[in-house]
Design an enzyme around this catalytic site. Sequence first.
Site, PDB file in Angstrom:
ATOM      1  N   GLY A  69       0.814  -1.210   0.000  1.00 53.23           N
ATOM      2  CA  GLY A  69       0.000   0.000   0.000  1.00 53.23           C
ATOM      3  C   GLY A  69       0.845   1.255   0.000  1.00 53.23           C
ATOM      4  O   GLY A  69       0.500   2.256  -0.649  1.00 53.23           O
ATOM      5  N   THR A  70       1.956   1.233   0.722  1.00 44.91           N
ATOM      6  CA  THR A  70       2.843   2.393   0.751  1.00 44.91           C
ATOM      7  C   THR A  70       3.423   2.672  -0.628  1.00 44.91           C
ATOM      8  O   THR A  70       3.483   3.825  -1.072  1.00 44.91           O
ATOM      9  CB  THR A  70       3.973   2.176   1.770  1.00 44.91           C
ATOM     10  OG1 THR A  70       3.407   2.113   3.091  1.00 44.91           O
ATOM     11  CG2 THR A  70       4.987   3.296   1.712  1.00 44.91           C
ATOM     12  N   GLN A 172      -8.012   1.360   4.899  1.00 48.98           N
ATOM     13  CA  GLN A 172      -8.813   0.889   6.020  1.00 48.98           C
ATOM     14  C   GLN A 172     -10.259   0.563   5.663  1.00 48.98           C
ATOM     15  O   GLN A 172     -10.920  -0.173   6.387  1.00 48.98           O
ATOM     16  CB  GLN A 172      -8.804   1.939   7.145  1.00 48.98           C
ATOM     17  CG  GLN A 172      -7.467   2.123   7.814  1.00 48.98           C
ATOM     18  CD  GLN A 172      -6.998   0.883   8.553  1.00 48.98           C
ATOM     19  OE1 GLN A 172      -7.788   0.040   8.962  1.00 48.98           O
ATOM     20  NE2 GLN A 172      -5.693   0.757   8.714  1.00 48.98           N
ATOM     21  N   SER A 189      -4.285  -1.712   0.432  1.00 49.06           N
ATOM     22  CA  SER A 189      -3.302  -2.738   0.780  1.00 49.06           C
ATOM     23  C   SER A 189      -4.019  -4.001   1.221  1.00 49.06           C
ATOM     24  O   SER A 189      -4.902  -3.956   2.081  1.00 49.06           O
ATOM     25  CB  SER A 189      -2.389  -2.227   1.900  1.00 49.06           C
ATOM     26  OG  SER A 189      -1.331  -3.125   2.130  1.00 49.06           O
ATOM     27  N   ALA A 190      -3.627  -5.152   0.665  1.00 46.59           N
ATOM     28  CA  ALA A 190      -4.358  -6.399   0.866  1.00 46.59           C
ATOM     29  C   ALA A 190      -4.333  -6.893   2.301  1.00 46.59           C
ATOM     30  O   ALA A 190      -5.304  -7.502   2.773  1.00 46.59           O
ATOM     31  CB  ALA A 190      -3.802  -7.479  -0.060  1.00 46.59           C
ATOM     32  N   HIS A 191      -3.248  -6.651   3.031  1.00 43.69           N
ATOM     33  CA  HIS A 191      -3.182  -7.207   4.391  1.00 43.69           C
ATOM     34  C   HIS A 191      -4.135  -6.510   5.350  1.00 43.69           C
ATOM     35  O   HIS A 191      -4.333  -6.969   6.471  1.00 43.69           O
ATOM     36  CB  HIS A 191      -1.746  -7.158   4.918  1.00 43.69           C
ATOM     37  CG  HIS A 191      -1.263  -5.790   5.291  1.00 43.69           C
ATOM     38  ND1 HIS A 191      -0.798  -4.889   4.364  1.00 43.69           N
ATOM     39  CD2 HIS A 191      -1.151  -5.180   6.479  1.00 43.69           C
ATOM     40  CE1 HIS A 191      -0.431  -3.784   4.974  1.00 43.69           C
ATOM     41  NE2 HIS A 191      -0.645  -3.923   6.264  1.00 43.69           N
ATOM     42  N   CYS A 315       2.763   3.107  12.976  1.00 48.94           N
ATOM     43  CA  CYS A 315       3.828   3.850  12.299  1.00 48.94           C
ATOM     44  C   CYS A 315       4.452   4.889  13.215  1.00 48.94           C
ATOM     45  O   CYS A 315       5.528   5.396  12.933  1.00 48.94           O
ATOM     46  CB  CYS A 315       3.277   4.534  11.053  1.00 48.94           C
ATOM     47  SG  CYS A 315       2.602   3.399   9.839  1.00 48.94           S
TER      48      CYS A 315
END
Length: 466
Positions: A69-70, A172, A189-191, A315
């Site tokens: 995702g980043t 999210q 982001s998949a996770h 983070c």
Amino acid sequence: MPYFDAASAAPLHPVARQALLAALDEGWADPSRLYREGRRARLLLDAAREAAADAVGCRPDELVFTPSGTRSVHAGVAGALAGRRRVGRHVVVSAVEHSSVLHAVEDADVTEVGTDRTGLVDAGAFGAALREDTALACLQSANHEVGTVQPVDEAAELCRAAGVPLLVDAAQSLGWGAVAGGWSLLTASAHKWGGPSGVGLLAVRKGTRFAAQGPTDERESGRAPGFEDLPAIVAAAASLRAVRAEATAEAARLSALVDRIRTAVPELVPDVEVVGHPELRLPNVVTFSCLYVDGEALLHELDREGFSVSSGSSCTSSTLTPSHVLKAMGVLSEGNVRVSLPAGTEAGDVDRFLEVLPGVVRTVRERLGAPASGPAAGAGRTAGAQDEGEGEPDLVVDSLGKRCPIPVIELAKVIGDVPVGGVVSVLSDDEAARLDIPAWCDMREQEYLGAHAAPRGTAYWVRRVS
């Protein structure tokens, strides 16, 4: 062991596991090759792209897979700024964006739009920040630390009217539903929804000026070079489709559990502030902050009791400065706990968490020497009025070199030693004190007089009201 940190990484969905294992056997070849194994891999990649695009609400040829995702955020921001470089280098972001967005725009001319105490961005203020030289605007769909859902559809309409592309970080929220509004770029982001780690999404709508930056190749439209992790991509797309099929029912169930936590925690634990919007929020996230508690110690104690939670953002929780999200909201940062329930969380796990929490907070407070809860004790003498910035404080507390919550604890211990109307000055060089001392004043009904320059650190003045 109850895992309550799905906002950081959701447990692997059963469908993701099944798809991953199947794709390891069928999708190991290079999908760019024309022989049989390559064609089979290409079919899997195309099917995964169509499934993901359907969930996002875009065309398959508008979506690419990235390593995270980043990376999606960085590629999206860089490509959009390069594509509109003739317009200018001005970027509008909310002050509560994920750190990946804030880092991605560091070299641009940035305007940060603030929030209210619930973490909600005002769409009108966001639109008012747009200028003729604005190349890009960024607004998350939902906040990663407190769960507040942002007015993306309204912001997107204002951006469209101004001719400015809007990038939405949907990490999210995408597992709960498609993002409303006419966004131009979207990342995820998949996770975060139960897919494997190492898969991100970047969608760029047709008509959006975009120039991919950095080394490119023929893969993923030149926007994510390198050999695709096809088994992980297949698992990510399959799990996204699965969680979206379950989203309505699971959102209702988890939202009821979150409502229970939001209501019960202030009743069970004194001196607690529940943060985030009470209604416009993700169904599985609740965040609260406890006075007189060190967040790291609290998380360790909860871990000993079998509960995995986080402190605001993963983070920022390892740094010595308060979360930029909590800072932008102006809420209490000490003793911050984010509970984010994964799909399948049982009511019994929440009940046990609520049983354990009061004792854990009490243990940490006693270890730190925190004062008893309730109104500050003292002689109750009356002093004359003192205007902010005039005169000298009645008492100075030297908390230099001490991290919060110690400065707040020391303030609470001595506030009763000055007469009503008297002023206590707390010297602190911990950045968190700038948030936590005013928050303490709000929670204990004392008057915060502001920050004053000091030879070392900062002097925070508090007037005793009662």
